[in-house]
Design a protein around this motif. Structure first.
Motif, PDB file in Angstrom:
ATOM      1  N   LEU A  20       5.425   3.100  -8.420  1.00 28.97           N
ATOM      2  CA  LEU A  20       5.390   3.225  -6.961  1.00 28.97           C
ATOM      3  C   LEU A  20       6.633   3.935  -6.446  1.00 28.97           C
ATOM      4  N   ARG A  21       7.788   3.537  -6.928  1.00 26.36           N
ATOM      5  CA  ARG A  21       9.038   4.149  -6.464  1.00 26.36           C
ATOM      6  C   ARG A  21       9.069   5.644  -6.761  1.00 26.36           C
ATOM      7  N   GLU A  22       8.499   6.015  -7.914  1.00 25.46           N
ATOM      8  CA  GLU A  22       8.554   7.414  -8.338  1.00 25.46           C
ATOM      9  C   GLU A  22       7.324   8.201  -7.908  1.00 25.46           C
ATOM     10  N   ASP A  23       6.469   7.570  -7.097  1.00 32.89           N
ATOM     11  CA  ASP A  23       5.287   8.238  -6.534  1.00 32.89           C
ATOM     12  C   ASP A  23       4.358   8.751  -7.626  1.00 32.89           C
ATOM     13  N   ARG A  24       4.181   7.930  -8.678  1.00 29.29           N
ATOM     14  CA  ARG A  24       3.283   8.302  -9.764  1.00 29.29           C
ATOM     15  C   ARG A  24       1.985   7.510  -9.664  1.00 29.29           C
ATOM     16  N   PRO A  25       0.848   8.088 -10.110  1.00 27.72           N
ATOM     17  CA  PRO A  25      -0.388   7.301 -10.170  1.00 27.72           C
ATOM     18  C   PRO A  25      -0.177   6.064 -11.027  1.00 27.72           C
ATOM     19  N   LEU A  26      -0.859   4.994 -10.707  1.00 26.14           N
ATOM     20  CA  LEU A  26      -0.671   3.745 -11.444  1.00 26.14           C
ATOM     21  C   LEU A  26      -1.242   3.802 -12.847  1.00 26.14           C
ATOM     22  N   ALA A  27      -2.268   4.636 -13.047  1.00 25.80           N
ATOM     23  CA  ALA A  27      -2.857   4.795 -14.381  1.00 25.80           C
ATOM     24  C   ALA A  27      -3.023   6.286 -14.673  1.00 25.80           C
ATOM     25  N   PRO A  28      -1.922   6.993 -14.884  1.00 25.26           N
ATOM     26  CA  PRO A  28      -2.023   8.443 -15.104  1.00 25.26           C
ATOM     27  C   PRO A  28      -2.762   8.755 -16.388  1.00 25.26           C
ATOM     28  N   VAL A  33       0.866  -1.183   0.000  1.00 23.36           N
ATOM     29  CA  VAL A  33       0.000   0.000   0.000  1.00 23.36           C
ATOM     30  C   VAL A  33       0.903   1.233   0.000  1.00 23.36           C
ATOM     31  N   HIS A  34       0.861   1.985  -1.077  1.00 26.31           N
ATOM     32  CA  HIS A  34       1.690   3.179  -1.221  1.00 26.31           C
ATOM     33  C   HIS A  34       0.849   4.420  -0.976  1.00 26.31           C
ATOM     34  N   LEU A  35       1.244   5.218   0.014  1.00 32.17           N
ATOM     35  CA  LEU A  35       0.593   6.497   0.280  1.00 32.17           C
ATOM     36  C   LEU A  35       1.466   7.590  -0.312  1.00 32.17           C
ATOM     37  N   SER A  36       0.890   8.398  -1.192  1.00 34.83           N
ATOM     38  CA  SER A  36       1.669   9.400  -1.918  1.00 34.83           C
ATOM     39  C   SER A  36       2.268  10.431  -0.965  1.00 34.83           C
ATOM     40  N   ALA A  37       3.303  11.096  -1.455  1.00 37.05           N
ATOM     41  CA  ALA A  37       3.969  12.109  -0.630  1.00 37.05           C
ATOM     42  C   ALA A  37       2.999  13.207  -0.222  1.00 37.05           C
ATOM     43  N   GLY A  38       2.023  13.508  -1.074  1.00 35.37           N
ATOM     44  CA  GLY A  38       1.029  14.525  -0.747  1.00 35.37           C
ATOM     45  C   GLY A  38      -0.113  14.002   0.083  1.00 35.37           C
ATOM     46  N   ARG A  39      -0.086  12.687   0.413  1.00 40.67           N
ATOM     47  CA  ARG A  39      -1.134  12.032   1.209  1.00 40.67           C
ATOM     48  C   ARG A  39      -2.524  12.200   0.586  1.00 40.67           C
ATOM     49  N   ASP A  40      -2.581  12.280  -0.733  1.00 44.65           N
ATOM     50  CA  ASP A  40      -3.868  12.434  -1.411  1.00 44.65           C
ATOM     51  C   ASP A  40      -4.204  11.230  -2.282  1.00 44.65           C
ATOM     52  N   ARG A  41      -3.377  10.159  -2.211  1.00 43.06           N
ATOM     53  CA  ARG A  41      -3.613   8.989  -3.050  1.00 43.06           C
ATOM     54  C   ARG A  41      -3.036   7.763  -2.361  1.00 43.06           C
ATOM     55  N   ALA A  42      -3.796   6.678  -2.376  1.00 33.16           N
ATOM     56  CA  ALA A  42      -3.307   5.387  -1.890  1.00 33.16           C
ATOM     57  C   ALA A  42      -3.349   4.403  -3.050  1.00 33.16           C
ATOM     58  N   SER A  43      -2.224   3.781  -3.339  1.00 34.20           N
ATOM     59  CA  SER A  43      -2.132   2.791  -4.408  1.00 34.20           C
ATOM     60  C   SER A  43      -1.942   1.425  -3.766  1.00 34.20           C
ATOM     61  N   VAL A  44      -2.879   0.516  -4.038  1.00 33.45           N
ATOM     62  CA  VAL A  44      -2.868  -0.810  -3.420  1.00 33.45           C
ATOM     63  C   VAL A  44      -2.517  -1.837  -4.481  1.00 33.45           C
ATOM     64  N   VAL A  45      -1.429  -2.570  -4.266  1.00 33.11           N
ATOM     65  CA  VAL A  45      -0.960  -3.577  -5.220  1.00 33.11           C
ATOM     66  C   VAL A  45      -1.007  -4.951  -4.568  1.00 33.11           C
ATOM     67  N   SER A  46      -1.808  -5.849  -5.132  1.00 31.76           N
ATOM     68  CA  SER A  46      -1.904  -7.223  -4.624  1.00 31.76           C
ATOM     69  C   SER A  46      -0.732  -8.047  -5.138  1.00 31.76           C
ATOM     70  N   LEU A  47      -0.087  -8.770  -4.236  1.00 31.11           N
ATOM     71  CA  LEU A  47       1.009  -9.660  -4.594  1.00 31.11           C
ATOM     72  C   LEU A  47       0.514 -11.100  -4.425  1.00 31.11           C
ATOM     73  N   PRO A  48       0.295 -11.830  -5.506  1.00 30.22           N
ATOM     74  CA  PRO A  48      -0.219 -13.197  -5.377  1.00 30.22           C
ATOM     75  C   PRO A  48       0.648 -14.033  -4.446  1.00 30.22           C
ATOM     76  N   ARG A  49       0.015 -14.684  -3.484  1.00 29.94           N
ATOM     77  CA  ARG A  49       0.774 -15.456  -2.498  1.00 29.94           C
ATOM     78  C   ARG A  49       1.485 -16.642  -3.127  1.00 29.94           C
TER      79      ARG A  49
END
Length: 499
Positions: free
Chosen positions: A351-359, A120-136
């Motif tokens: 995620l590393r660059e704090d970009r939306p997943l689907a800009p 779960v990535h919370l953006s630096a501006g705290r205005d976006r949460a990106s949730v990425v599922s990792l298959p177990r």
């Protein structure tokens, strides 16, 4: 193409599925492995307060179980922008009563493994949460480690991702995920069955919606079509079910993402944040039976929450790591999941660059929220005719339906009558699912049963027409062009919560 017989008997086929066993206690504002929502709920709901926030957080932070998953980690990824949580769900059924285990089909012994892994990535501006599922079941390389249970040293070897927790607990899990993704994990959250069930119950239940009934004899899930408010035990069945379709774990992860979006909607729209008593009750349920890293204290939680006061479902986006093969067999291990390396690389770079997943492209407008429908509109053939005296209205409706995915003829004529008040949809009862899907795009229209019409539906636009409602196939979020452009399919929370 002849127009719909206006004098024909009108069959009012309801677009609303049969009632759920437990109707919603209140209408939602509008509109994942099971542990995922814990961090978003913790950061965005429990903590997004002012005034009483300090009291709430200070009062419950002491109850959080502590673990140090970062001890001894070296050669870690760069810090990056924003904050990354690794959220894991563990079994923990030993904490449930025998009656609960029987009721919710939780027989057998608890496994010492992770049932859920999400970033779960919370953006630096705290205005976006990106949730990425990792298959177990991801087939991956487990780094060298010492088994905490036996003390035995192990070299690097290939196993399923969830085996990292079995062989080395939180520390090996963090190390494995960081090596796979190149994403720095800043905080660790671990939740079990008990915490999950208790929090859902404290919220008063969480609504989920489905176009078709869902039934899984292994988990005990038995949901009718429509919207149902689930209590804690039922919600656990919903997010654990793997056998309601042919998608197994991938389908389950997508349902869990929908559940998380509904939780966020329930908290942000249900007045929890404005009710200090309710907020403390929810916070205690969420934090009282989780484990977190030692660095996630009261001050960090409060600062994070205060920065996220405007958080809502539209602020969250969900995706699953792109998969190349979901049933890759490995001798001695069984079926595993292989990632699409190129797509995964694009995803984790975002995620590393704090970009939306689907800009969105420059000048591109946000997509309107689409209504899930049973029949894929791409497989629904539609002829549109104008039943009014407004020039070109039939053509505009044809193009609007095509824009939302329907296979329209592209040629719109005038109906025999030009004084139609209510938009009509002529359909063959054998293609009722297609008619229901078209009705969702034309709310307020009337369905006219026309036996022997065949698969092509016929719309006669009436004076009541206002606009076409966007629709999408009822499934786990968008794909298509979005997936091709970004290497992964992404959906936002407001697109998947119950309408």
């Amino acid at each position: 193409m002849p127009s719909t017989p206006i004098g024909a008997e009108v069959s009012h086929v309801s677009a609303t599925p049969r009632p759920a066993r437990r109707p919603p206690a209140r209408r939602p504002r509008r509109s994942p492995r099971w542990g995922v929502w814990i961090s978003a709920c913790t950061a965005g709901a429990v903590l997004a307060v002012s005034g009483s926030g300090h009291v709430v957080v200070t009062g419950v932070a002491a109850d959080i179980g502590r673990v140090d998953p970062f001890e001894g980690l070296r050669d870690r990824p760069e810090q990056g922008e924003g904050v990354n949580f690794l959220v894991v769900g563990v079994d923990g059924r030993e904490k449930l009563t025998d009656a609960q285990k029987r009721k919710y089909h939780l027989g057998g012994a608890s496994c010492r493994c992770t049932d859920t892994l999400m970033l779960v990535h919370l953006s630096a501006g705290r205005d976006r949460a990106s949730v990425v599922s990792l298959p177990r079941d991801t087939y991956t390389t487990i780094p060298p480690h010492t088994d905490p249970g036996t003390g035995d040293a192990h070299g690097e070897h290939r196993l399923k991702l969830n085996a990292a927790y079995t062989h080395g607990g939180p520390e090996l899990t963090v190390r494995t995920v960081e090596k796979m993704t190149g994403v720095r994990v800043h905080h660790y959250l671990e939740v079990d069955f008990t915490s999950f069930m208790r929090t859902v119950d404290v919220l008063g239940g969480v609504p989920v919606c489905t176009v078709e009934p869902l039934k899984d004899s292994r988990s005990g899930l038995d949901l009718p079509a429509g919207t149902t408010v689930l209590n804690g035990g039922e919600a656990l069945q919903y997010v654990r079910s793997r056998y309601v379709d042919g998608e197994a774990d991938l389908g389950r992860m997508q349902r869990q993402q929908r559940f998380l979006a509904s939780v966020i909607d329930q908290v942000t729209a249900g007045g929890v944040l404005l009710n200090p008593g309710k907020l403390k009750e929810v916070a205690s349920a969420v934090l009282g039976s989780v484990r977190a890293d030692t660095g996630l204290g009261s001050a960090e939680l409060l600062a994070l929450g205060q920065a996220m006061r405007g958080f809502d479902p539209a602020s969250s986006e969900f995706t699953t790591v792109p998969v190349q093969d979901s049933r890759h067999r490995v001798p001695g291990i069984g079926e595993t999941v292989l990632w699409d390396e190129e797509g995964a690389a694009k995803l984790f770079a975002a995620l590393r660059e704090d970009r939306p997943l689907a800009p969105r492209a420059e000048g591109e407008k946000p997509k309107p929220r689409a209504v899930p429908v049973e029949a894929d509109p791409r497989n629904v053939r539609v002829q549109v005719d104008n039943g009014t005296r407004t020039p070109g209205l039939g053509h505009r409706v044809d193009q609007a339906l095509r824009a939302t995915g329907f296979d329209t003829t592209g040629i719109s004529g005038n109906a025999e009558r030009r004084d139609i008040e209510t938009t009509l949809i002529g359909y063959d009862p054998r293609w009722e699912r297609a008619a229901r899907s078209l009705l969702a795009a034309l709310p307020g229209a009337e369905l006219v049963a026309e036996p022997e019409r065949g698969p092509e539906l016929h719309v006669v636009v009436g004076e009541d027409f206002e606009e076409v409602t966007p629709v999408r196939p009822a499934g786990p979020g968008p794909g298509g062009e979005d997936a091709r452009r970004h290497g992964h399919a992404t959906t936002t929370g407001d697109e998947v919560v119950c309408p």
